[in-house]
Design a protein around this motif. Structure first.
Motif, PDB file in Angstrom:
ATOM      1  N   ILE A 118      -2.531  13.669   0.940  1.00 30.17           N
ATOM      2  CA  ILE A 118      -1.930  12.378   1.255  1.00 30.17           C
ATOM      3  C   ILE A 118      -0.507  12.393   0.718  1.00 30.17           C
ATOM      4  CG2 ILE A 118      -2.063   9.885   0.867  1.00 30.17           C
ATOM      5  CD1 ILE A 118      -5.148  10.324   0.605  1.00 30.17           C
ATOM      6  N   ASP A 119       0.447  12.305   1.626  1.00 31.63           N
ATOM      7  CA  ASP A 119       1.868  12.340   1.277  1.00 31.63           C
ATOM      8  C   ASP A 119       2.456  10.947   1.499  1.00 31.63           C
ATOM      9  OD1 ASP A 119       4.524  12.836   0.815  1.00 31.63           O
ATOM     10  OD2 ASP A 119       4.704  14.467   2.269  1.00 31.63           O
ATOM     11  N   VAL A 120       2.537  10.159   0.415  1.00 33.37           N
ATOM     12  CA  VAL A 120       3.021   8.784   0.541  1.00 33.37           C
ATOM     13  C   VAL A 120       4.500   8.714   0.888  1.00 33.37           C
ATOM     14  CG1 VAL A 120       1.268   7.707  -0.923  1.00 33.37           C
ATOM     15  CG2 VAL A 120       3.376   8.545  -1.949  1.00 33.37           C
ATOM     16  N   THR A 121       5.248   9.800   0.647  1.00 29.97           N
ATOM     17  CA  THR A 121       6.678   9.762   0.956  1.00 29.97           C
ATOM     18  C   THR A 121       6.909   9.675   2.462  1.00 29.97           C
ATOM     19  OG1 THR A 121       6.899  12.177   1.054  1.00 29.97           O
ATOM     20  CG2 THR A 121       7.233  11.132  -1.093  1.00 29.97           C
ATOM     21  N   LYS A 122       5.909  10.005   3.249  1.00 26.58           N
ATOM     22  CA  LYS A 122       6.034   9.947   4.706  1.00 26.58           C
ATOM     23  C   LYS A 122       5.491   8.637   5.283  1.00 26.58           C
ATOM     24  CE  LYS A 122       6.063  14.901   5.758  1.00 26.58           C
ATOM     25  NZ  LYS A 122       6.583  15.362   4.524  1.00 26.58           N
ATOM     26  N   MET A 123       5.049   7.734   4.402  1.00 25.02           N
ATOM     27  CA  MET A 123       4.493   6.457   4.854  1.00 25.02           C
ATOM     28  C   MET A 123       5.504   5.345   4.619  1.00 25.02           C
ATOM     29  SD  MET A 123       0.677   6.705   3.297  1.00 25.02           S
ATOM     30  CE  MET A 123      -0.307   8.168   3.487  1.00 25.02           C
ATOM     31  N   GLN A 124       5.416   4.319   5.460  1.00 28.46           N
ATOM     32  CA  GLN A 124       6.287   3.160   5.273  1.00 28.46           C
ATOM     33  C   GLN A 124       5.734   2.324   4.126  1.00 28.46           C
ATOM     34  OE1 GLN A 124       6.921   0.808   8.762  1.00 28.46           O
ATOM     35  NE2 GLN A 124       7.860  -0.859   7.611  1.00 28.46           N
ATOM     36  N   ASN A 125       6.601   2.007   3.179  1.00 36.78           N
ATOM     37  CA  ASN A 125       6.179   1.224   2.018  1.00 36.78           C
ATOM     38  C   ASN A 125       6.094  -0.245   2.414  1.00 36.78           C
ATOM     39  OD1 ASN A 125       5.846  -0.125  -0.396  1.00 36.78           O
ATOM     40  ND2 ASN A 125       7.246   1.171  -1.527  1.00 36.78           N
TER      41      ASN A 125
ATOM     42  N   ALA B 175     -11.203  -7.921 -20.705  1.00 41.26           N
ATOM     43  CA  ALA B 175     -10.400  -8.040 -19.485  1.00 41.26           C
ATOM     44  C   ALA B 175      -8.931  -8.285 -19.838  1.00 41.26           C
ATOM     45  CB  ALA B 175     -10.929  -9.174 -18.627  1.00 41.26           C
ATOM     46  N   VAL B 176      -8.039  -7.582 -19.107  1.00 43.24           N
ATOM     47  CA  VAL B 176      -6.606  -7.740 -19.316  1.00 43.24           C
ATOM     48  C   VAL B 176      -5.978  -8.090 -17.970  1.00 43.24           C
ATOM     49  CG1 VAL B 176      -4.467  -6.619 -20.067  1.00 43.24           C
ATOM     50  CG2 VAL B 176      -6.632  -6.042 -21.184  1.00 43.24           C
ATOM     51  N   GLU B 177      -5.103  -9.087 -17.983  1.00 41.01           N
ATOM     52  CA  GLU B 177      -4.454  -9.488 -16.739  1.00 41.01           C
ATOM     53  C   GLU B 177      -3.075  -8.834 -16.631  1.00 41.01           C
ATOM     54  OE1 GLU B 177      -3.281 -13.481 -14.204  1.00 41.01           O
ATOM     55  OE2 GLU B 177      -4.614 -13.663 -15.920  1.00 41.01           O
ATOM     56  N   TYR B 178      -2.810  -8.277 -15.467  1.00 39.32           N
ATOM     57  CA  TYR B 178      -1.535  -7.631 -15.181  1.00 39.32           C
ATOM     58  C   TYR B 178      -0.925  -8.233 -13.934  1.00 39.32           C
ATOM     59  CZ  TYR B 178      -3.071  -3.870 -18.313  1.00 39.32           C
ATOM     60  OH  TYR B 178      -3.504  -3.151 -19.396  1.00 39.32           O
ATOM     61  N   GLU B 179       0.397  -8.138 -13.838  1.00 39.29           N
ATOM     62  CA  GLU B 179       1.088  -8.491 -12.605  1.00 39.29           C
ATOM     63  C   GLU B 179       1.735  -7.221 -12.072  1.00 39.29           C
ATOM     64  OE1 GLU B 179       4.890 -11.038 -11.057  1.00 39.29           O
ATOM     65  OE2 GLU B 179       3.775 -11.848 -12.758  1.00 39.29           O
ATOM     66  N   ILE B 180       1.583  -6.992 -10.779  1.00 39.74           N
ATOM     67  CA  ILE B 180       2.195  -5.828 -10.140  1.00 39.74           C
ATOM     68  C   ILE B 180       3.642  -6.160  -9.847  1.00 39.74           C
ATOM     69  CG2 ILE B 180       2.152  -4.274  -8.144  1.00 39.74           C
ATOM     70  CD1 ILE B 180      -0.896  -4.915  -7.944  1.00 39.74           C
ATOM     71  N   THR B 181       4.581  -5.432 -10.461  1.00 45.08           N
ATOM     72  CA  THR B 181       6.006  -5.752 -10.286  1.00 45.08           C
ATOM     73  C   THR B 181       6.721  -4.779  -9.355  1.00 45.08           C
ATOM     74  OG1 THR B 181       6.577  -4.494 -12.273  1.00 45.08           O
ATOM     75  CG2 THR B 181       6.176  -6.866 -12.547  1.00 45.08           C
ATOM     76  N   GLU B 182       6.150  -3.591  -9.162  1.00 44.19           N
ATOM     77  CA  GLU B 182       6.807  -2.627  -8.270  1.00 44.19           C
ATOM     78  C   GLU B 182       5.788  -1.649  -7.724  1.00 44.19           C
ATOM     79  OE1 GLU B 182      10.848   0.138  -8.245  1.00 44.19           O
ATOM     80  OE2 GLU B 182      10.002  -0.481 -10.165  1.00 44.19           O
ATOM     81  N   VAL B 183       5.946  -1.307  -6.439  1.00 46.75           N
ATOM     82  CA  VAL B 183       5.114  -0.309  -5.781  1.00 46.75           C
ATOM     83  C   VAL B 183       6.058   0.646  -5.064  1.00 46.75           C
ATOM     84  CG1 VAL B 183       3.320   0.144  -4.069  1.00 46.75           C
ATOM     85  CG2 VAL B 183       3.193  -1.929  -5.465  1.00 46.75           C
ATOM     86  N   GLU B 184       6.018   1.922  -5.470  1.00 46.08           N
ATOM     87  CA  GLU B 184       6.896   2.920  -4.860  1.00 46.08           C
ATOM     88  C   GLU B 184       6.064   4.008  -4.197  1.00 46.08           C
ATOM     89  OE1 GLU B 184      10.583   3.639  -7.612  1.00 46.08           O
ATOM     90  OE2 GLU B 184       8.783   3.411  -8.867  1.00 46.08           O
ATOM     91  N   TYR B 185       6.549   4.492  -3.076  1.00 44.50           N
ATOM     92  CA  TYR B 185       5.939   5.635  -2.400  1.00 44.50           C
ATOM     93  C   TYR B 185       6.899   6.815  -2.572  1.00 44.50           C
ATOM     94  CZ  TYR B 185       2.793   2.324   0.065  1.00 44.50           C
ATOM     95  OH  TYR B 185       1.863   1.366   0.386  1.00 44.50           O
ATOM     96  N   ILE B 186       6.850   7.433  -3.755  1.00 46.30           N
ATOM     97  CA  ILE B 186       7.808   8.512  -4.062  1.00 46.30           C
ATOM     98  C   ILE B 186       7.088   9.819  -4.334  1.00 46.30           C
ATOM     99  CG2 ILE B 186       9.661   7.055  -4.898  1.00 46.30           C
ATOM    100  CD1 ILE B 186       8.634   7.484  -7.747  1.00 46.30           C
TER     101      ILE B 186
END
Length: 158
Positions: A75-82, A147-158
């Motif tokens: 799976i090559d995420v660099t070839k997918m649209q983010n 349980a720990v709560e997190y917020e997703i601040t960034e998603v990169e396909y690199i």
């Protein structure tokens, strides 16, 4: 047949290890066995038994890698649209809502996982909690400390 998801880098590392085992370690072990045999009586020959044991480990690892590579799904995420969605191979930055501590993880296959380098297996509780979520989503991850709560601040396909 169960496919094994893997990043491009993970597959490359496995192929390099396989090549090293077949072209360097295997011939060295064969030479070590031949040399140990020359020492005479094999029953009490520690070098011979150690080399044979090492040969067993080496051949086992070769078979294990070849089996994984035969079922690999690269799976090559660099070839997918983010689209901002957390998927296998994505690099995700999360912030602990209580402590404001920021952490970045890359979601990888089981063989590539290395927590010291923030590479987490897609089977880990953190990755399972993140996959399918998007930027700005709040996620509750069950940890050994609760349980720990997190917020997703960034998603990169690199």
């Amino acid at each position: 047949m169960q496919q094994t998801p893997m990043t491009v880098r993970g597959e490359q590392l496995l192929r390099e290890e396989l090549n090293e085992l077949k072209t360097v370690r295997r011939p060295k072990i064969v030479a070590d066995i031949a040399e140990a045999r020359e020492h005479g009586d094999l029953k009490e020959n520690a070098e011979y038994h150690a080399a044979r044991e090492e040969q067993g480990f080496c051949e086992g690892r070769i078979q294990e890698i070849e089996a994984k590579l035969s079922t690999v799904q690269i799976i090559d995420v660099t070839k997918m649209q983010n689209n901002g969605k957390v998927i296998f191979g994505a690099t995700v930055t999360i912030v602990n809502v209580d402590t404001d501590e920021e952490t970045t993880y890359r979601i990888v296959g089981d063989d590539e996982a290395d927590i010291k380098n923030n590479l987490i297996s897609f089977n880990s509780p953190i990755a399972r909690g993140l996959i399918g979520k998007e930027i700005d989503d709040a996620v509750t991850i069950k940890t050994p400390n609760g349980a720990v709560e997190y917020e997703i601040t960034e998603v990169e396909y690199i």
